[in-house]
Design a protein around this motif. Structure first.
Motif, mmCIF file in Angstrom:
data_model
loop_
_atom_site.group_PDB
_atom_site.id
_atom_site.type_symbol
_atom_site.label_atom_id
_atom_site.label_comp_id
_atom_site.label_asym_id
_atom_site.label_seq_id
_atom_site.Cartn_x
_atom_site.Cartn_y
_atom_site.Cartn_z
ATOM 1 N N ALA A 105 0.928 -1.107 0.106
ATOM 2 C CA ALA A 105 0.098 0.233 0.077
ATOM 3 C C ALA A 105 0.901 1.193 -0.123
ATOM 4 N N GLY A 106 2.105 1.253 0.786
ATOM 5 C CA GLY A 106 3.006 2.328 0.628
ATOM 6 C C GLY A 106 3.414 2.671 -0.442
ATOM 7 N N HIS A 107 3.924 1.541 -1.368
ATOM 8 C CA HIS A 107 4.404 1.554 -2.830
ATOM 9 C C HIS A 107 3.351 2.186 -3.597
ATOM 10 N N TRP A 108 2.137 1.682 -3.532
ATOM 11 C CA TRP A 108 1.033 2.165 -4.331
ATOM 12 C C TRP A 108 0.898 3.651 -4.096
ATOM 13 N N GLY A 109 0.932 3.884 -3.112
ATOM 14 C CA GLY A 109 0.535 5.473 -2.468
ATOM 15 C C GLY A 109 1.885 6.546 -3.133
ATOM 16 N N GLY A 110 2.864 5.757 -2.956
ATOM 17 C CA GLY A 110 3.802 6.736 -3.551
ATOM 18 C C GLY A 110 3.865 6.815 -5.074
ATOM 19 N N VAL A 111 3.610 5.492 -5.574
ATOM 20 C CA VAL A 111 3.584 5.822 -7.141
ATOM 21 C C VAL A 111 2.154 6.868 -7.503
ATOM 22 N N LYS A 112 1.107 6.730 -6.751
ATOM 23 C CA LYS A 112 0.139 7.711 -7.258
ATOM 24 C C LYS A 112 0.420 9.198 -6.881
ATOM 25 N N ASN A 113 1.068 9.176 -5.762
ATOM 26 C CA ASN A 113 1.522 10.786 -5.333
ATOM 27 C C ASN A 113 2.440 11.142 -6.335
ATOM 28 N N LEU A 114 3.360 10.468 -6.720
ATOM 29 C CA LEU A 114 4.362 10.736 -7.727
ATOM 30 C C LEU A 114 3.732 11.037 -9.395
ATOM 31 N N THR A 115 2.801 10.267 -9.447
ATOM 32 C CA THR A 115 1.980 10.449 -10.829
ATOM 33 C C THR A 115 1.153 11.775 -10.619
ATOM 34 N N ASP A 116 0.497 11.939 -9.549
ATOM 35 C CA ASP A 116 -0.265 13.168 -9.374
ATOM 36 C C ASP A 116 0.757 14.603 -9.386
ATOM 37 N N SER A 117 1.768 14.238 -8.775
ATOM 38 C CA SER A 117 2.630 15.438 -8.547
ATOM 39 C C SER A 117 3.384 15.709 -9.927
ATOM 40 N N VAL A 118 3.703 14.828 -10.793
ATOM 41 C CA VAL A 118 4.313 15.050 -11.993
ATOM 42 C C VAL A 118 3.454 15.624 -12.958
ATOM 43 N N GLN A 119 2.176 15.185 -12.935
ATOM 44 C CA GLN A 119 1.059 15.727 -13.741
ATOM 45 C C GLN A 119 0.796 17.181 -13.248
ATOM 46 N N ALA A 120 0.902 17.603 -12.064
ATOM 47 C CA ALA A 120 0.555 18.931 -11.505
ATOM 48 C C ALA A 120 1.834 19.908 -11.637
ATOM 49 N N GLY A 121 2.781 19.324 -12.022
ATOM 50 C CA GLY A 121 4.187 20.202 -11.894
ATOM 51 C C GLY A 121 4.710 20.534 -10.654
ATOM 52 N N ASN A 122 4.294 19.804 -9.728
ATOM 53 C CA ASN A 122 4.575 19.907 -8.521
ATOM 54 C C ASN A 122 5.973 19.217 -7.946
ATOM 55 N N LYS A 123 7.059 20.170 -8.038
ATOM 56 C CA LYS A 123 8.473 19.366 -7.878
ATOM 57 C C LYS A 123 8.636 18.931 -6.518
ATOM 58 N N ALA A 124 8.088 19.623 -5.565
ATOM 59 C CA ALA A 124 8.209 19.311 -4.198
ATOM 60 C C ALA A 124 7.460 17.972 -3.926
ATOM 61 N N GLY A 125 6.100 17.924 -4.224
ATOM 62 C CA GLY A 125 5.528 16.774 -4.352
ATOM 63 C C GLY A 125 6.157 15.532 -4.862
ATOM 64 N N GLU A 126 6.753 15.805 -5.954
ATOM 65 C CA GLU A 126 7.549 14.735 -6.740
ATOM 66 C C GLU A 126 8.646 14.045 -6.045
ATOM 67 N N GLN A 127 9.419 15.232 -5.319
ATOM 68 C CA GLN A 127 10.733 14.652 -4.790
ATOM 69 C C GLN A 127 10.076 14.105 -3.189
ATOM 70 N N GLN A 128 9.218 14.224 -2.726
ATOM 71 C CA GLN A 128 8.672 13.848 -1.479
ATOM 72 C C GLN A 128 8.231 12.424 -1.891
ATOM 73 N N ALA A 129 7.712 12.339 -3.006
ATOM 74 C CA ALA A 129 7.024 10.852 -3.440
ATOM 75 C C ALA A 129 8.414 10.037 -3.737
ATOM 76 N N MET A 130 9.342 10.554 -4.279
ATOM 77 C CA MET A 130 10.364 9.439 -4.677
ATOM 78 C C MET A 130 11.189 9.161 -3.365
ATOM 79 N N GLN A 131 11.514 10.125 -2.404
ATOM 80 C CA GLN A 131 11.730 9.642 -1.114
ATOM 81 C C GLN A 131 11.156 8.622 -0.422
ATOM 82 N N ASP A 132 9.862 8.797 -0.336
ATOM 83 C CA ASP A 132 8.923 7.980 0.230
ATOM 84 C C ASP A 132 8.891 6.533 -0.458
ATOM 85 N N LEU A 133 9.153 6.556 -1.809
ATOM 86 C CA LEU A 133 9.103 5.086 -2.535
ATOM 87 C C LEU A 133 10.462 4.614 -2.060
#
Length: 214
Positions: A105-133
């Motif tokens: 579930a943690g892996h899927w949550g990270g992939v989901k957040n990464l997807t949403d962040s890249v789509q939104a152009g949210n660099k901070a969110g993208e970085q956090q998602a990668m750290q979580d993954l």
């Protein structure tokens, strides 16, 4: 392979024949290349493939702005995680399966957040998602190594982080409108690498449970 087929195979302890022939089977295969537990390997490959299909469908839907399809893909990703956890539980018991489900579930949550962040152009969110993954990948490697001595933690972590890297590349290509590169390069590699992970898991389990894995 349909979810019902997978569920039935797991319910029988992976001992019944699968409805579809193993994807790795080849007429020219030699005895030396035959896996120790072909049904288990086929099941694990199908489950890992189901994961990358669901996450890919989610990214495609998010990029298209289709909320209904995105929700369906998210539901599929969760259902697939439960199936993978069920496969683990069939060998290691329900508590282990429940623990692994939390990690998935943690892996899927990270992939989901990464997807949403890249789509939104949210660099901070993208970085956090990668750290979580990355953190989650370390936890998954530690869990699997602790459960099975045939799965070295460092090796599993390396395999899993390559999987995470595939997710990142695929998502970035989709959001950058580069479908040809995603389909001809990343998606092909992602499928092969999912098979590599599945084969490593199946092989290690077969070695640990030679009388139970088929």
């Amino acid at each position: 392979m349909k979810p019902l087929t997978i569920a039935c195979a797991l319910a029988l302890g992976l001992g019944a024949a699968l409805a579809a022939p193993p994807v790795f089977a080849h007429p020219a295969a030699t005895a030396a290349s035959t896996p120790a537990a072909p049904q288990l390997q086929a099941t694990m490959r199908s489950l890992l493939h189901g994961h990358i299909v669901a996450t890919r469908d989610y990214a495609l839907a998010v990029h298209a702005g289709n909320q209904a399809k995105a929700q369906q893909a998210a539901d599929d990703a969760v259902a697939n995680a439960k199936q993978i956890a069920g496969a683990v539980a069939s060998f290691y018991g329900k508590p282990a399966g429940d623990q692994f489900l939390k990690l998935l579930a943690g892996h899927w949550g990270g992939v989901k957040n990464l997807t949403d962040s890249v789509q939104a152009g949210n660099k901070a969110g993208e970085q956090q998602a990668m750290q979580d993954l990355a953190s989650n990948g370390s936890d998954i490697a530690k869990f699997l190594a602790g459960a099975n001595p045939n799965l070295p933690e460092q090796t599993v972590n390396g395999l899993w982080m390559m999987h995470v890297s595939d997710h990142k590349t695929q998502i970035e290509q989709m959001m950058a409108n580069a479908p040809e590169a995603e389909q001809s390069q990343t998606w092909e590699h992602m499928q092969k690498h999912a098979d590599t992970i599945a084969d490593a898991l199946a092989g290690a389990i077969a070695k640990q449970f030679p009388d139970k894995a088929h």
